[in-house]
Design a protein around this motif. Structure first.
Motif, PDB file in Angstrom:
ATOM      1  N   ASP A  36     -22.474  20.638  17.933  1.00 17.00           N
ATOM      2  CA  ASP A  36     -21.792  19.935  18.817  1.00 17.00           C
ATOM      3  C   ASP A  36     -21.847  18.601  18.863  1.00 17.00           C
ATOM      4  O   ASP A  36     -20.707  17.765  18.802  1.00 17.00           O
ATOM      5  N   ASN A  56     -18.848  15.868  17.751  1.00 16.23           N
ATOM      6  CA  ASN A  56     -18.552  15.000  18.892  1.00 16.23           C
ATOM      7  C   ASN A  56     -18.548  13.471  18.202  1.00 16.23           C
ATOM      8  O   ASN A  56     -17.541  12.788  18.514  1.00 16.23           O
ATOM      9  N   THR A  88     -15.419  13.326  16.086  1.00 14.31           N
ATOM     10  CA  THR A  88     -14.248  13.283  17.007  1.00 14.31           C
ATOM     11  C   THR A  88     -14.077  11.965  17.455  1.00 14.31           C
ATOM     12  O   THR A  88     -13.054  11.422  17.257  1.00 14.31           O
ATOM     13  N   SER A 116     -18.762  19.163  22.241  1.00 14.70           N
ATOM     14  CA  SER A 116     -18.135  18.621  21.190  1.00 14.70           C
ATOM     15  C   SER A 116     -16.931  17.475  21.405  1.00 14.70           C
ATOM     16  O   SER A 116     -16.594  16.675  20.587  1.00 14.70           O
ATOM     17  N   LEU A 117     -16.640  17.500  22.465  1.00 16.25           N
ATOM     18  CA  LEU A 117     -15.608  16.423  23.224  1.00 16.25           C
ATOM     19  C   LEU A 117     -15.975  15.820  24.377  1.00 16.25           C
ATOM     20  O   LEU A 117     -15.296  15.314  25.445  1.00 16.25           O
TER      21      LEU A 117
END
Length: 270
Positions: A121, A125, A128, A165-166
C-alpha cells in the motif's frame, strides 16, 4: 452519500495486461476503432481508456492519431503501471514523465502487481501521489482474495487498502482519483461478483472515502468494478448508483469490448 452515476462521467477501461505487442496492438485497435468511435459519438457520459503494455503504447497512440493524448474527449490511452521517480537508475521501470507523453491515465496497485511483484500500500501511495503531481489520472485498484471474502473480511481489507494506498491527498486530488474495486476471486475466473454484491462493497468504499476526505470528494470520486466483466453483465453493474464503470480484463482483448462500451452508453442514457 451517493449521487446518480450520470453526474459522474463513467469510465470503461481495458486492461490488456501482458498481451499484444506493438503489431498486434495496432492491428486490434484498428479493427475495433470504427465501431468504438461510433458507440461513443455524440455523448459525454462515458470515457473509454485503452491500457496496452508499455511497449505497445506508442503503436496504439499512432493508430488513435492523437497528437495530444488529452485532446480526444471520448477515448484515451492509459499505462498499466509506472514508478514514482521521474528518472534514475531503475532498470525496467517507466517514469511518470514518460507515461505523460502518451497517456492521460495509469493503473496502479492492481492485485497482480501486489501478488506477483510485492507492491505494498505504501508503494502504491507513492505512485498515486506521483501520478497526480504529474497530471496523470490514477486508477487505484483494491480488492480482497477468496479466503478474505469467505471469512467476511472484505470491508476490513478494503478499508485498510484504501487508507494505505490513498493517503496524504489534497481534497482536490481526492476528487480526481479513480478507484477500481477488483475482487481477486473474480479476476479472470468467469465468476463475476453480482451487481448487488459489488454495489454493496463499492458503497462501503465510498463511505470509507467520505470519512477520509469528506462528502464532496466521496460524491465526486469515480469507483469502477472489475472482475470478469462482459457485455452480458455490464448493464447490471451500471444500474447501481454507486458503480461508475468497469476495469475490464480479458474481454478488453476481444471485439466484445465494443459491446461493453455500447451497453454502458445505453444504460446511462436510459
Amino acid at each position: 452519500m451517493t449521487t446518480p452515476p450520470a453526474k459522474r462521467t463513467a469510465i470503461i477501461a481495458g486492461n490488456w495486461k501482458m498481451n499484444y505487442g506493438p503489431q498486434q496492438a495496432a492491428s486490434f485497435v484498428g479493427e475495433i476503432l470504427p465501431a468504438l468511435s461510433e458507440a461513443l459519438q455524440s455523448q459525454d457520459s462515458v470515457l473509454c481508456i485503452l491500457c496496452p503494455p508499455a511497449i505497445s503504447l506508442a503503436a496504439v497512440h499512432a493508430i488513435l492519431n492523437i497528437p495530444d493524448a488529452s485532446a480526444t474527449p471520448y477515448i484515451e490511452l492509459g499505462a498499466q503501471n509506472m514508478y514514482f521517480e521521474e528518472k534514475g537508475a531503475y532498470t525496467g521501470e517507466i517514469s511518470p514523465l514518460m507515461v505523460r507523453e502518451l497517456c492521460t491515465t495509469v493503473i496502479l496497485g492492481h492485485s497482480e502487481r501486489r501478488m506477483y511483484f510485492g507492491e505494498s500500500d505504501e508503494l502504491v501511495n507513492k505512485k498515486t501521489l506521483s501520478a497526480l503531481n504529474h497530471q496523470l489520472r490514477p486508477i487505484v485498484c483494491i480488492g480482497e482474495n477468496l479466503q478474505q471474502y469467505e471469512a467476511g473480511e472484505t470491508d476490513h481489507v478494503l478499508s485498510a487498502q484504501l487508507r494505505g494506498s490513498l493517503a496524504h491527498l489534497t481534497i482536490e486530488q481526492a476528487r480526481e482519483v479513480v478507484i477500481a474495486y477488483e475482487p481477486i476471486w473474480a479476476i479472470g475466473t468467469g465468476n463475476a461478483a453480482t451487481a448487488e454484491i459489488a454495489g454493496k462493497v463499492i458503497h462501503h468504499i465510498r463511505q470509507e472515502y467520505q470519512s477520509m476526505y469528506g462528502a464532496e470528494a466521496a460524491s465526486a470520486v469515480r469507483i469502477l468494478y472489475g472482475g470478469s466483466v462482459t457485455s452480458n453483465n455490464i448493464a447490471e453493474f451500471m444500474a447501481h448508483p454507486d458503480i461508475d464503470g468497469a476495469l475490464v480484463g480479458g474481454a478488453s482483448l476481444k471485439p466484445d469490448f465494443v459491446d461493453i462500451v455500447r451497453h454502458t452508453v445505453k444504460s446511462i442514457a436510459q
